[in-house]
Write a protein that holds these residues in place. Sequence first.
Motif, PDB file in Angstrom:
ATOM      1  N   VAL A 483      52.911   5.910  55.199  1.00 48.96           N
ATOM      2  CA  VAL A 483      52.501   5.512  53.855  1.00 48.96           C
ATOM      3  C   VAL A 483      51.398   4.461  53.916  1.00 48.96           C
ATOM      4  O   VAL A 483      50.391   4.542  53.205  1.00 48.96           O
ATOM      5  CB  VAL A 483      53.706   4.991  53.039  1.00 48.96           C
ATOM      6  CG1 VAL A 483      53.237   4.326  51.756  1.00 48.96           C
ATOM      7  CG2 VAL A 483      54.654   6.118  52.722  1.00 48.96           C
ATOM      8  N   THR A 484      51.592   3.446  54.730  1.00 50.62           N
ATOM      9  CA  THR A 484      50.623   2.355  54.779  1.00 50.62           C
ATOM     10  C   THR A 484      49.246   2.825  55.232  1.00 50.62           C
ATOM     11  O   THR A 484      48.230   2.238  54.851  1.00 50.62           O
ATOM     12  CB  THR A 484      51.122   1.249  55.727  1.00 50.62           C
ATOM     13  OG1 THR A 484      51.429   1.827  57.011  1.00 50.62           O
ATOM     14  CG2 THR A 484      52.379   0.595  55.169  1.00 50.62           C
ATOM     15  N   SER A 492      50.576  -0.161  48.515  1.00 49.14           N
ATOM     16  CA  SER A 492      51.875  -0.139  49.199  1.00 49.14           C
ATOM     17  C   SER A 492      52.639  -1.439  48.976  1.00 49.14           C
ATOM     18  O   SER A 492      53.876  -1.444  48.898  1.00 49.14           O
ATOM     19  CB  SER A 492      51.681   0.118  50.697  1.00 49.14           C
ATOM     20  OG  SER A 492      50.891  -0.906  51.271  1.00 49.14           O
ATOM     21  N   LEU A 505      52.659   4.530  43.583  1.00 46.54           N
ATOM     22  CA  LEU A 505      52.313   4.892  44.957  1.00 46.54           C
ATOM     23  C   LEU A 505      52.563   6.374  45.204  1.00 46.54           C
ATOM     24  O   LEU A 505      51.718   7.072  45.798  1.00 46.54           O
ATOM     25  CB  LEU A 505      53.142   4.049  45.933  1.00 46.54           C
ATOM     26  CG  LEU A 505      53.066   4.437  47.420  1.00 46.54           C
ATOM     27  CD1 LEU A 505      51.641   4.291  47.956  1.00 46.54           C
ATOM     28  CD2 LEU A 505      54.042   3.591  48.238  1.00 46.54           C
TER      29      LEU A 505
END
Length: 558
Positions: A483-484, A492, A505
């Motif tokens: 994700v980051t 995030s 997100l």
Amino acid sequence: MSNTSITRSSTGAVGNYAAGQTSNQAPRAPWRDWLALALLMFPVLLVAVDNTALTFALPAIASSLDATGVELLWIVYAYPLVLAGLLVAMGSLGDRIGRRRLLFIGSTGFAAVSAVTAFAPSAEWLIAGRAGLGFFGAMLMPSTLSLIRNIFPEPNRRRLAVAIWAAGFSGGAALGPIFGGWLVEHFWWGAVLLVAVPIILPLLVLGPALIPESRDPNPGRVDVPSIVLSLLVMVPVVYGIKILATHGPAVEPLAAIGFGLLMGYVFIRRQRHLLAGGTAQASPEQNGEAQNSPAQGAAMSRNRTSPLLDISLFGNRVFSTAIIANVLALFSFNGFILFLAQHLQLLEGQSPSESGVAMVPALIATVAAGLLVVPLVKKVRPGFVVAGGLLLSAAGYFLVAFGDHGNGPALLLAALLVLCLGVGAAETISNDLILGAAPAEKSGAAAAISETGYEIGSLLGTAILGSILTASYQGNLRLPAGVTEAVPAETSAQAGETLAGAVELAQALPGPLADAVMTAARAAFDSGVHITAAIALVLMAGASVLAAVVLRKVPTAR
């Protein structure tokens, strides 16, 4: 005891609840009393709708007035800050100048400011208008409740009137989101404010003929330092609680709350000093003279400075326990609504209007419970009814704390229904106990204390349970790998702060990764809901025991 223009002073909470009161004047026709109550519902509905409807206008306001995030925050906060700061002062003012007069002043001012604010050309003007609405709104709710106390001196009729009053407030809260959303969709955001004018007109036209005036005949001089101190107590405390609920622990809100509590200590000392001074001035010889010459007694009362808040009311265990029950009933309701609204809108994908409609059955249950307990207290002691209502609230939280939230919103909505049954029962009887425990000439101050308890309970439910929920969510969220690297660090980070950030997100990610983010966010949020509900369950159960023990001697109604 002193007489109001309508009723004799109360003789005590326990005796009042069981026995009727007589009036100094010729009895009014019952139909006039109920018509007066119907008119009093208009400002109650107005305030209730205004509290909730504006939330749905915020996006349109932000777009139309180009308001910043800080300005939007103050558009929301200006009203309750001023309202909470002035409730006690306005309740006491109504006792002095007349509750009906204060109601008409507040209603006229509220309608006029609403009409002007609806066409605000900037966010700054809207914030000022909302503060003005808080000023006049502080005159409305204590006036309506204290007038009910004096229009309906007989306890059984008063209890039904209080139930109808509470039903009007709950009904307005239920209609607010739906009505506000419809107005914004079909007109413009200012219509949410402009609607106050037609709502309040029936009261202003028919009220002078149907609503009787009442006041404290011997009120004493107004103590201006006490008014200033009450503002210095409530405004910082309410501001601090709201900032804590919105942004979490920080030095500024904690300092504001600390300052407010310090001013509260100074305020209480001053009220005790004024109360002791008034008692000392009334020597036995002076009392005898006053009895022989009512005019001399009234003149003596007017020449002394009386406390803004008669803190001796809190020495009555029925009064103080009923206040606590009222605060905790609203604490439980608003804390529940906080996480339910997020669940429905962010996890179930409902629009604000759809989530408002989903809550309507539970809010109808609040109204029904408040009306049903009126005949119940003729067979069951009111203390046990209040305790049972708080226990039902605890049962609602029990369903949330130990239930599975992963299969749609049905369980949470069922829990809300149970909780609202409890809130409706507890709030109606506790409000009636508050009014019955206070002398009739101090009904404005008693109503203001009840309304202040409402505001504090609502704020604490949002702040305390909201803070616990947020902290648990942040501590339990585990974002999936990758994700980051897929989104900016700021996005995030926002997901780690709030559920709304996680939803935002997920919308920026491809399908599988978005599903993984939502799964993690749901798990973290649900864990926080379980913890929050368990804490609220313990609080509500404890409050139920307190009410059952302290209020157990209040007799059934006759």
